[in-house]
Each structure stands twice: as structure tokens, then as C-alpha cells.
Write an enzyme that holds these catalytic residues in place. Structure first.
Site, PDB file in Angstrom:
ATOM      1  CG  HIS A 313      -2.073   0.910   1.091  1.00  0.00           C
ATOM      2  ND1 HIS A 313      -2.013   2.243   1.378  1.00  0.00           N
ATOM      3  CD2 HIS A 313      -3.330   0.670   0.637  1.00  0.00           C
ATOM      4  CE1 HIS A 313      -3.179   2.785   1.114  1.00  0.00           C
ATOM      5  NE2 HIS A 313      -3.999   1.865   0.665  1.00  0.00           N
ATOM      6  CG  ASP A 371      -8.731  -4.563  -2.267  1.00  0.00           C
ATOM      7  OD1 ASP A 371      -9.894  -4.515  -1.845  1.00  0.00           O
ATOM      8  OD2 ASP A 371      -8.155  -3.606  -2.800  1.00  0.00           O
TER       9      ASP A 371
END
Ligand code: CMC
Length: 436
Positions: A313, A371
Site C-alpha cells: 500500500h 483486498d
């Protein structure tokens, strides 16, 4: 903005005069150096492709501490919101800044549930798509098309229009996503049933048919609601910045949100949940757990473009707090459905374990993001993989609207217009055709 009492001084090695730049403090998080006068005073731009060091706006909505792995909506930790509130409370919080009291909660739930139906003509618009169109292609079209159906809420400068558009978008997104799904399946659309919860209503529109109603399963409805809460906002990510930039031209809210939907589609952003599940299925098809080592080798190979989807991320350099909550939900859902031994889930757990111990991932602070698990949960619920990103868009709509409305209400708001470092050809004349 609160001045920090400290200033930055920018000096140049070519003898040009130095420049003092004000520094402002946030309530938490890094201070910012105000460079707005830089070009006027020095004739120079800053250069920051990918916005690695750029705060594009001031905001009061969402705060992320990437090192700690902390996410706050209006100051409230995501862990508390996910366990003590529902998605509509979260929407109220993001839109208005405070959690609703009992009366506000009741009024807001009623308001949203009374706007769930879409204009009947929308289904004829939907019919223009091929049945095998990707749901995100359909959603980009449908959301943009709302501006053609709801003219009375398209003036972005009118607070009442913005308020009506916000409620319409939040209320109608589940209906549109379910319609996109049913269209692809060749099944009749199921109209909303407003006495159900927001998530329960969505699941019924997805899974009921005229021949058989859908009996909401509490664990699955709660899981869906949690997916919505965890995806509701995430400060100035790519799609939110797209919505802000698009809306900064004064375009209508439906068009700005459609731009956000389009941006979210990419596999580096919202499309990662679909990509993560496709990756797991691929590994499963090619030998499963046994092949993880080989797969990880490919991921680490700088000459291959293979990535471990659902990992890494831009902001979180620690475990994504949403991933922790989604991991918990994942166990709960698989337990409720008797799928604890689901091979894909087992594969995901092994992959996670190996990656978390591998020097490549440790050194780069690559942890699972939300996710990685949300795909497994959605698949267990019965959502087709191609619909995952549309569900993310449904949930993120409230964040996009809250951010858009905050921008329009900010007295410092201007149309977004980045500049560039031009490295192309200098001025030249068009040569005659025979000399080119
Ligand atoms: N697999 C393998 N290597 C990775 C990964 C990954 N998933 N993510 C980052 N890296 C490596 C990257 O190759 C680079 O290595 P090196 O320093 O040797 O060149 C290093 O880690 C830093 O990565 P980066 O690309 O500079 O980081 P970024 O901040 O530009 O990218 C990201 C962030 C999310 C786009 C990226 O981590 C990624 O593509 N992850 C997979 C896709 C994904 O899961 N996205 C969902 C994000 S969460 C949901 C959302 O907010 O939309």
C-alpha cells in the site's frame, strides 16, 4: 489553517534569493510546507509525480497513520466503527461530521431507504450494453447517466442540490450494482425492499428472483455491511483525488462520481480485489500450496511484472487495519458457511504466512491490504469475482461525495490545475512534406 510557528527556507546554489515558506500544522499527522507562492516568487514549480510528498488539500474527514496502521473516520477508529456502527451510521458520520443520535439515525435511514429506486428508464439504458460487459464498464456508464435522469440535483454550487445528489447516490448505488449483475446473468431486476437494512436490501436485489425470495443470512449481511464500512473512505487516494479534480471544474456530482468509478477500476486500486482472487485461482489451478514458492520467486523477480495482488500500500507500511478486520470477517463467514477447509482460503493463508516471513516483503514493508481478504469473503457470499470492484465503488461513493462536498465548501477551493516539467521539443517550424 494553523501556522506552526516554524518556517522553511528554500535556498538555491546559483545565488538566486532564498525564499521563506510558511508551515502549517494539522491536528495530527505531518505538517505541510505552503508552496503556493513558490512559482510567483521564483518561477519554479515543485516536481512530485505520484504525489509522494504532496498534500493536495486540507481535510477533516479521514486520517491514516500508515506507520502505525491506523485509520480514523472523523476521529473514530475504524475498529470501533466496524464493530459498533452500521454502514448508514458511517455514511452519516462521513457526510455530516458526527455520528447520528437515535432520531437522526432513524431519519437518515428513512431518507436513504426512500430513494433506493432508480428511474424506470434506467433499465432501457442498461439494455444498450452487451450482456458480457464488465460490471465496472456498466457502472461507469450508469453513474454518469444519473445526471441525465436527475436534473434537479446537478448544480454543484447549490448546497441543496449537493445534499439531494448525495442521498440519491448512496441510496441508488446498490440498486445499480445489483441491476448490472442481474443484466449480466440474464435475470429480471429485483426492485428494492425498503424495510430491509442497506446491506440486506442489496443482497436481496442480488440474489432473489421472481420465483424465489432471498432469506437474508445475518452473518453474511453483517459481513457485507462491514465490507461497505471498511471501504467507505480512505483520504486522498487515486479515485478520491480524481473525484475532487473532476468536481473542481464545477461539473455535476454524478459526473464527478462516475470519474471516481472509472479510476477505481484499475488493478492498482479498487480492481485489486478482483486481481487478488484471480491470482489465487490461478495458483490453485497450477498446483496450489505446493506452487507458492515458485510464485513468490516470480513476484520477486525484477524482470517479471507479476505482483502479489492484495499486498502493499502506498500509505500503510504496517498491517492495513482494514485487513485485520476483514480477516476476522473472513473466518466468521467461512465458519458460518462451513467453508473453513475451502482450498482457496487455505491457499491464501499459506501465501500470507510465507510472504510475511519473506525478506523481500519484510524489507519493503509489504503487508496484506483489505483486498486480500475481501475477495475471499465476497466469493464465499456468492458474489461473482467480476463484481467485486463494483461493490467497492458502491461503498466508496459516500467517501467520494463527502470529499467532493468538503472541497466545494472550502473557501480556498480552486479548479485543480497541475503544471509540468516540459522535456519535449523546443519551438520548431513545420517543414514541407518532402523534407520530413
Ligand atoms: N508485490 C510485489 N512487490 C511489490 C508489491 C506487490 N504487491 N507492492 C509493492 N512492491 C514492491 C515494488 O516492486 C517496489 O520494489 P523496489 O523498491 O524493489 O522497486 C517496492 O515494493 C515499493 O513499491 P511501489 O510500487 O513503489 O509502491 P507504491 O506505493 O507506488 O504502490 C501499490 C502501492 C498498492 C500500487 C502496490 O503495492 C501494488 O501494486 N500492490 C498490489 C495491488 C494492490 O493490492 N492494490 C490495492 C491497494 S489497497 C486498496 C485500494 O486502496 O485501492
Amino acid at each position: 489553517m494553523t501556522p506552526s510557528g516554524v518556517k522553511a527556507t528554500l535556498s538555491f546554489s546559483d545565488g538566486s534569493p532564498s525564499m521563506d515558506l510558511p508551515i502549517y500544522k494539522g491536528s495530527i499527522g505531518p505538517d505541510v510546507i505552503d508552496i503556493r507562492k513558490l512559482y510567483g516568487q521564483t518561477g519554479k514549480f515543485t516536481y512530485d509525480p505520484g504525489f509522494l510528498s504532496t498534500a493536495s488539500c486540507q481535510s477533516t474527514i479521514t486520517y491514516i497513520d500508515g506507520d502505525k496502521g491506523e485509520l480514523l473516520y472523523r476521529g473514530y477508529p475504524i475498529e470501533q466503527l466496524a464493530t459498533q456502527c452500521d454502514f448508514l451510521d458511517t455514511c452519516y458520520l462521513l457526510l455530516y461530521g458526527e455520528l447520528p443520535n437515535a432520531q437522526q439515525q432513524q431519519d437518515f435511514h428513512k431518507l436513504v431507504s426512500e430513494h433506493t429506486m432508480v428511474h424506470e428508464q434506467m433499465q432501457f439504458f442498461l439494455r444498450g450494453f452487451r450482456r458480457d460487459a464488465h460490471p465496472m464498464a456498466v457502472m461507469t456508464g450508469l453513474v454518469g447517466a444519473l445526471s441525465a435522469f436527475y436534473h434537479d440535483s446537478t448544480d454543484i454550487n447549490d448546497p441543496r442540490h449537493r445534499e439531494i445528489a448525495a442521498i440519491r447516490l448512496i441510496a441508488k448505488m446498490p440498486t445499480l450494482v445489483a441491476m448490472a449483475y442481474k443484466y449480466g446473468e440474464g435475470q429480471p431486476y429485483v426492485y428494492p425492499r425498503n424495510k430491509l437494512s442497506y446491506a440486506g436490501n442489496f443482497m436481496r436485489m442480488m440474489f432473489a428472483t421472481p420465483c424465489e425470495d432471498y432469506e437474508p443470512n445475518e452473518v453474511l449481511v453483517r459481513a457485507m455491511d462491514r465490507i461497505f464500512i471498511l471501504h467507505a473512505d480512505h483520504e486522498q487516494n487515486a479515485s478520491t483525488s480524481t473525484v475532487r479534480l473532476c468536481g473542481s471544474s464545477g461539473t455535476n456530482p454524478f459526473a464527478a462520481i462516475a470519474a471516481g468509478v472509472a479510476c477505481l477500476w484499475g488493478p492498482a486500486h479498487g480492481g485489486a480485489n478482483e486481481a487478488a482472487l484471480n491470482m489465487l485461482e490461478d495458483i490453485q489451478r497450477n498446483g496450489g500450496v505446493e506452487k507458492i514458492g515458485e510464485f513468490i520467486k516470480q513476484v520477486k523477480d525484477k524482470n517479471s511484472s507479476v505482483k502479489l495482488m492484495g499486498f502493499g500500500h502506498r500509505v500503510y507500511k504496517n498491517y492495513d487495519p482494514r485487513a485485520k478486520l476483514m480477516r476476522e470477517t473472513c473466518h466468521e463467514v467461512l465458519g458460518a458457511l462451513g467453508l473453513e477447509n475451502d482450498p482457496l482460503f487455505k491457499l491464501a493463508m499459506s501465501l500470507e504466512k510465507i510472504a510475511l516471513e519473506d525478506e523481500y516483503f519484510v524489507a519493503r514493508k509489504l503487508y496484506p491490504n483489505v483486498d486480500f481478504y475481501s475477495g475471499i469473503v465476497q466469493r464465499a457470499i456468492g458474489i461473482p469475482v467480476s463484481l467485486f470492484t463494483a461493490i467497492f465503488a458502491l461503498a466508496r461513493t459516500v467517501g467520494w461525495i463527502a470529499q467532493l462536498n468538503e472541497m466545494i465548501g472550502d473557501p480556498e477551493y480552486k479548479i485543480g490545475r497541475p503544471r509540468q516539467l516540459f522535456v519535449g521539443s523546443q519551438r520548431r517550424d513545420v517543414p514541407p512534406l518532402d523534407k520530413r
